[in-house]
Design a protein around this motif. Structure first.
Motif, mmCIF file in Angstrom:
data_model
loop_
_atom_site.group_PDB
_atom_site.id
_atom_site.type_symbol
_atom_site.label_atom_id
_atom_site.label_comp_id
_atom_site.label_asym_id
_atom_site.label_seq_id
_atom_site.Cartn_x
_atom_site.Cartn_y
_atom_site.Cartn_z
ATOM 1 N N HIS A 244 -15.482 -16.057 -123.230
ATOM 2 C CA HIS A 244 -15.336 -16.610 -121.894
ATOM 3 C C HIS A 244 -15.832 -15.651 -120.817
ATOM 4 O O HIS A 244 -15.155 -15.395 -119.829
ATOM 5 C CB HIS A 244 -13.885 -17.028 -121.641
ATOM 6 C CG HIS A 244 -13.298 -17.807 -122.768
ATOM 7 N ND1 HIS A 244 -13.901 -18.949 -123.253
ATOM 8 C CD2 HIS A 244 -12.207 -17.603 -123.532
ATOM 9 C CE1 HIS A 244 -13.186 -19.422 -124.265
ATOM 10 N NE2 HIS A 244 -12.166 -18.608 -124.451
ATOM 11 N N ARG A 245 -17.039 -15.138 -121.020
ATOM 12 C CA ARG A 245 -17.663 -14.297 -120.005
ATOM 13 C C ARG A 245 -18.416 -15.179 -119.002
ATOM 14 O O ARG A 245 -18.884 -16.274 -119.338
ATOM 15 C CB ARG A 245 -18.627 -13.286 -120.624
ATOM 16 C CG ARG A 245 -18.057 -12.374 -121.677
ATOM 17 C CD ARG A 245 -16.665 -11.884 -121.416
ATOM 18 N NE ARG A 245 -16.430 -11.421 -120.054
ATOM 19 C CZ ARG A 245 -15.207 -11.255 -119.538
ATOM 20 N NH1 ARG A 245 -14.147 -11.559 -120.236
ATOM 21 N NH2 ARG A 245 -15.072 -10.821 -118.297
ATOM 22 N N ASN A 246 -18.534 -14.700 -117.779
ATOM 23 C CA ASN A 246 -19.284 -15.411 -116.754
ATOM 24 C C ASN A 246 -20.745 -14.979 -116.839
ATOM 25 O O ASN A 246 -21.134 -13.944 -116.304
ATOM 26 C CB ASN A 246 -18.710 -15.107 -115.373
ATOM 27 C CG ASN A 246 -19.357 -15.960 -114.295
ATOM 28 O OD1 ASN A 246 -20.202 -16.794 -114.578
ATOM 29 N ND2 ASN A 246 -18.961 -15.746 -113.056
ATOM 30 N N HIS A 247 -21.547 -15.788 -117.506
ATOM 31 C CA HIS A 247 -22.945 -15.477 -117.776
ATOM 32 C C HIS A 247 -23.876 -15.987 -116.674
ATOM 33 O O HIS A 247 -25.100 -15.881 -116.784
ATOM 34 C CB HIS A 247 -23.330 -16.090 -119.128
ATOM 35 C CG HIS A 247 -24.566 -15.522 -119.738
ATOM 36 N ND1 HIS A 247 -25.640 -16.294 -120.115
ATOM 37 C CD2 HIS A 247 -24.909 -14.250 -120.035
ATOM 38 C CE1 HIS A 247 -26.588 -15.531 -120.619
ATOM 39 N NE2 HIS A 247 -26.177 -14.283 -120.592
ATOM 40 N N ARG A 248 -23.309 -16.534 -115.598
ATOM 41 C CA ARG A 248 -24.117 -17.123 -114.534
ATOM 42 C C ARG A 248 -24.770 -16.053 -113.651
ATOM 43 O O ARG A 248 -24.264 -14.940 -113.541
ATOM 44 C CB ARG A 248 -23.254 -18.055 -113.677
ATOM 45 C CG ARG A 248 -22.681 -19.227 -114.469
ATOM 46 C CD ARG A 248 -21.691 -20.043 -113.665
ATOM 47 N NE ARG A 248 -21.074 -21.067 -114.518
ATOM 48 C CZ ARG A 248 -20.094 -21.867 -114.132
ATOM 49 N NH1 ARG A 248 -19.607 -21.777 -112.908
ATOM 50 N NH2 ARG A 248 -19.596 -22.772 -114.962
ATOM 51 N N LYS A 249 -25.888 -16.444 -113.041
ATOM 52 C CA LYS A 249 -26.576 -15.594 -112.060
ATOM 53 C C LYS A 249 -26.863 -16.468 -110.836
ATOM 54 O O LYS A 249 -27.783 -17.290 -110.855
ATOM 55 C CB LYS A 249 -27.893 -15.029 -112.598
ATOM 56 C CG LYS A 249 -27.737 -14.060 -113.778
ATOM 57 C CD LYS A 249 -27.890 -14.746 -115.089
ATOM 58 C CE LYS A 249 -27.799 -13.782 -116.259
ATOM 59 N NZ LYS A 249 -27.632 -14.463 -117.540
ATOM 60 N N ILE A 250 -26.073 -16.288 -109.797
ATOM 61 C CA ILE A 250 -26.195 -17.103 -108.588
ATOM 62 C C ILE A 250 -26.286 -16.185 -107.374
ATOM 63 O O ILE A 250 -25.524 -15.220 -107.263
ATOM 64 C CB ILE A 250 -24.972 -18.031 -108.410
ATOM 65 C CG1 ILE A 250 -24.805 -18.980 -109.606
ATOM 66 C CG2 ILE A 250 -25.090 -18.835 -107.118
ATOM 67 C CD1 ILE A 250 -23.517 -19.783 -109.555
ATOM 68 N N ALA A 251 -27.194 -16.500 -106.479
ATOM 69 C CA ALA A 251 -27.239 -15.848 -105.161
ATOM 70 C C ALA A 251 -27.445 -16.941 -104.123
ATOM 71 O O ALA A 251 -28.304 -17.816 -104.307
ATOM 72 C CB ALA A 251 -28.363 -14.821 -105.086
ATOM 73 N N VAL A 252 -26.659 -16.914 -103.055
ATOM 74 C CA VAL A 252 -26.796 -17.870 -101.960
ATOM 75 C C VAL A 252 -26.781 -17.094 -100.648
ATOM 76 O O VAL A 252 -25.838 -16.354 -100.370
ATOM 77 C CB VAL A 252 -25.666 -18.924 -101.957
ATOM 78 C CG1 VAL A 252 -25.876 -19.899 -100.806
ATOM 79 C CG2 VAL A 252 -25.618 -19.682 -103.279
ATOM 80 N N ILE A 253 -27.832 -17.258 -99.861
ATOM 81 C CA ILE A 253 -27.978 -16.525 -98.599
ATOM 82 C C ILE A 253 -27.921 -17.515 -97.443
ATOM 83 O O ILE A 253 -28.733 -18.453 -97.362
ATOM 84 C CB ILE A 253 -29.312 -15.741 -98.552
ATOM 85 C CG1 ILE A 253 -29.328 -14.654 -99.644
ATOM 86 C CG2 ILE A 253 -29.509 -15.097 -97.197
ATOM 87 C CD1 ILE A 253 -29.987 -15.061 -100.916
ATOM 88 N N ASP A 254 -26.940 -17.327 -96.562
ATOM 89 C CA ASP A 254 -26.760 -18.143 -95.355
ATOM 90 C C ASP A 254 -26.636 -19.633 -95.657
ATOM 91 O O ASP A 254 -26.880 -20.471 -94.768
ATOM 92 C CB ASP A 254 -27.927 -17.923 -94.381
ATOM 93 C CG ASP A 254 -27.859 -16.559 -93.687
ATOM 94 O OD1 ASP A 254 -26.786 -15.933 -93.738
ATOM 95 O OD2 ASP A 254 -28.877 -16.128 -93.111
ATOM 96 N N GLY A 255 -26.282 -19.984 -96.884
ATOM 97 C CA GLY A 255 -26.168 -21.381 -97.255
ATOM 98 C C GLY A 255 -27.498 -22.111 -97.281
ATOM 99 O O GLY A 255 -27.532 -23.337 -97.472
ATOM 100 N N GLU A 256 -28.606 -21.400 -97.105
ATOM 101 C CA GLU A 256 -29.928 -22.015 -97.000
ATOM 102 C C GLU A 256 -30.835 -21.723 -98.183
ATOM 103 O O GLU A 256 -31.704 -22.533 -98.519
ATOM 104 C CB GLU A 256 -30.635 -21.521 -95.722
ATOM 105 C CG GLU A 256 -29.963 -21.948 -94.431
ATOM 106 C CD GLU A 256 -30.749 -21.498 -93.215
ATOM 107 O OE1 GLU A 256 -31.730 -20.745 -93.401
ATOM 108 O OE2 GLU A 256 -30.389 -21.884 -92.100
ATOM 109 N N ILE A 257 -30.663 -20.570 -98.803
ATOM 110 C CA ILE A 257 -31.552 -20.134 -99.889
ATOM 111 C C ILE A 257 -30.705 -19.807 -101.109
ATOM 112 O O ILE A 257 -29.665 -19.141 -100.997
ATOM 113 C CB ILE A 257 -32.359 -18.895 -99.471
ATOM 114 C CG1 ILE A 257 -33.212 -19.197 -98.238
ATOM 115 C CG2 ILE A 257 -33.238 -18.393 -100.611
ATOM 116 C CD1 ILE A 257 -33.848 -17.973 -97.620
#
Length: 484
Positions: free
Chosen positions: A223-236
């Motif tokens: 149950h490791r978090n293998h995700r890669k997410i980046a969100v900048i200013d809700g736009e990118i």
């Protein structure tokens, strides 16, 4: 009495072990899950005293449907409800989809659209990023321009050269008043005490995902978090296979690392943000208040349909695996698959074989060199069966292939974090972008063909004659494949 116990302590411990092992084996059998996985765990429990039991405790627990996360706090907030409602498609938008010739992929769209918050978003721009060099350049540019918020969720963030460069930038932005949140996997990531202090002093909020003891010795803890997410200013938004670490730089003469990532703008960014916030609400253990500024109405001209698919122990279904299965079984012309870990379950393997035998051109690209001896030979154990079915198998030879991609029939593509193995399909928290666009598919095909130029195409007759010693390694590792 004490003398009697110490005299027979070994026998007593063995007895306790097998009593617990039999109970665990009985529990596993009653689950009615994959027979191969069931048999693997039962064999480990009964044939390897103590270690088998420990292995089951750490890796064999099944948490799907038990709802690890408390999601209601996020889902019940009015602005989240309004945002979700804004993504519901009307009849005009559905008719426009037909004009895009997506009717053949309608089953795939419907599979996820109404479940686990994976709406089909229509207004998007998508940029394919090849390797860390392209991803880090774009990410650093976007973070440097951030005005409101930077939200990061990564399996691996290290404070090595590239990690420190990012941390420097984040601290600078936090000093300018930008809200910075970091969710990192406790086992895979590595922050020194100096780095932690810097982040705290800069006002950056950071939390580990599901901490465990002795993380350096627990790289496979479930149950490791293998995700890669980046969100900048809700736009990118960013999603894909590239973590934050020097190995992705392909610099200083290090081993070549081939990977694929996406930069997106548009409605799909809101979905990435939504899933980041669900995890953040979990790791922070606070009642998160959703800000309107985290969900921005996109001002773009792009009209690329994108779905964001997630899976993990807290989802009702293995959504990413199901999406891959439907994409494979609905293929008419071709299917090109790249994965660093190929240990498919019976459903995916049969879907690939059936597609190839029914006339679909199927090509599978896997590593010729792997960072896991067991995973390498477990993967190799599936090759002969695929070759006999007419699947073309390629071994990437330039370095490490870490990309997790698939492209089908010139219209469907997926890029994300999920490998083609049991761990990604059922155990880890994963996220993939599903893209329905001819131009993106064409670029994905071109990238795939470029990778084939750096790969070895396996000749069936030569593979069938491989050494018996290698076949033994494959068979042994295949036995434990559901546990890897």
């Amino acid at each position: 009495m004490w003398d009697l116990i110490t005299e027979h302590l070994g026998k007593l411990l063995i007895g306790i072990n097998y009593l617990l092992a039999l109970g665990a084996a009985f529990t596993i059998v009653l689950r009615n899950v994959n027979p191969n996985r069931t048999l693997s765990y039962v064999l480990a429990l009964l044939l390897v005293p103590f270690l088998g039991l420990l292995f089951y405790v750490f890796f064999g627990q099944e948490y799907r449907r038990t709802r690890i996360f408390k999601k209601k706090n996020v889902l019940n907030q009015e602005n989240i409800k309004n945002w979700q409602q804004s993504l519901v498609l009307d009849q005009k938008q559905i008719d426009e989809l037909k004009d895009k010739d997506l009717r053949d992929k309608a089953k795939l769209i419907r599979l996820l659209h109404d479940t686990e918050h994976s709406p089909l978003t229509l207004k998007n721009e998508v940029e394919i990023l090849i390797n860390g060099e392209e991803k880090f350049k774009r990410l650093f540019e976007d973070v440097g321009k951030a005005k409101l918020s930077v939200h990061l969720e990564y399996y691996i963030i290290r404070d090595d050269e590239i990690g420190t460069e990012l941390i420097d930038l984040l601290c600078e932005k936090a000093g300018e008043g930008v809200e910075v949140k970091i969710n990192y996997d406790y086992v895979a990531s590595n922050f020194s005490s100096v780095t932690r202090k810097r982040l705290q002093e800069a006002g950056i909020i950071f939390y580990p995902f599901m901490p465990v003891y002795f993380p350096k010795f627990a790289s496979k803890f479930n149950h490791r978090n293998h995700r890669k997410i980046a969100v900048i200013d809700g736009e990118i938004g960013y999603v894909g296979g590239i973590n934050i670490g020097d190995e992705y730089l392909n610099a200083h003469g290090k081993r070549y690392w081939r990977d694929t990532h996406l930069r997106v703008r548009g409605e799909s960014v809101g979905v990435l943000q939504f899933h980041f916030l669900l995890n953040w609400d979990f790791v922070s253990e606070e009642d998160l208040v959703i800000k309107d500024e985290w969900f921005v109405e996109p001002e773009i001209t792009g009209k690329i349909p994108v779905q964001i698919a997630v899976s993990g122990p807290d989802t009702d279904w293995a959504h990413i695996m199901e999406a891959m299965f439907v994409a494979i079984t609905s293929a008419d012309d071709y299917l090109y698959l790249t994965t660093p870990y190929f240990i498919p379950n019976d459903e995916i393997l049969m879907a690939l074989i059936a597609a190839a035998r029914s006339g679909v051109e199927v090509k599978v690209l896997i590593p010729g060199h792997s960072d896991s001896w067991a995973a390498k030979y477990a993967s190799f154990s599936y090759i002969e069966e695929m070759l006999r079915a007419g699947i073309e198998v390629y071994l990437y030879d330039k370095g490490i292939i870490h990309a997790k991609t698939m492209v089908v029939d010139g219209i469907f593509s997926t890029v994300g974090t999920s490998n083609v193995d049991y761990r990604s399909f059922n155990i880890n928290f994963e996220i993939n972008a599903l893209i329905y666009d001819e131009h993106i598919a064409a670029k994905m095909v071109n990238s795939f063909n470029n990778d084939l130029q750096e790969s070895i195409k396996l000749d069936p007759e030569e593979w069938y004659q491989r050494p018996f010693k290698q076949k033994l390694k494959e068979s042994f590792c295949r036995l434990w494949a559901p546990l890897l």
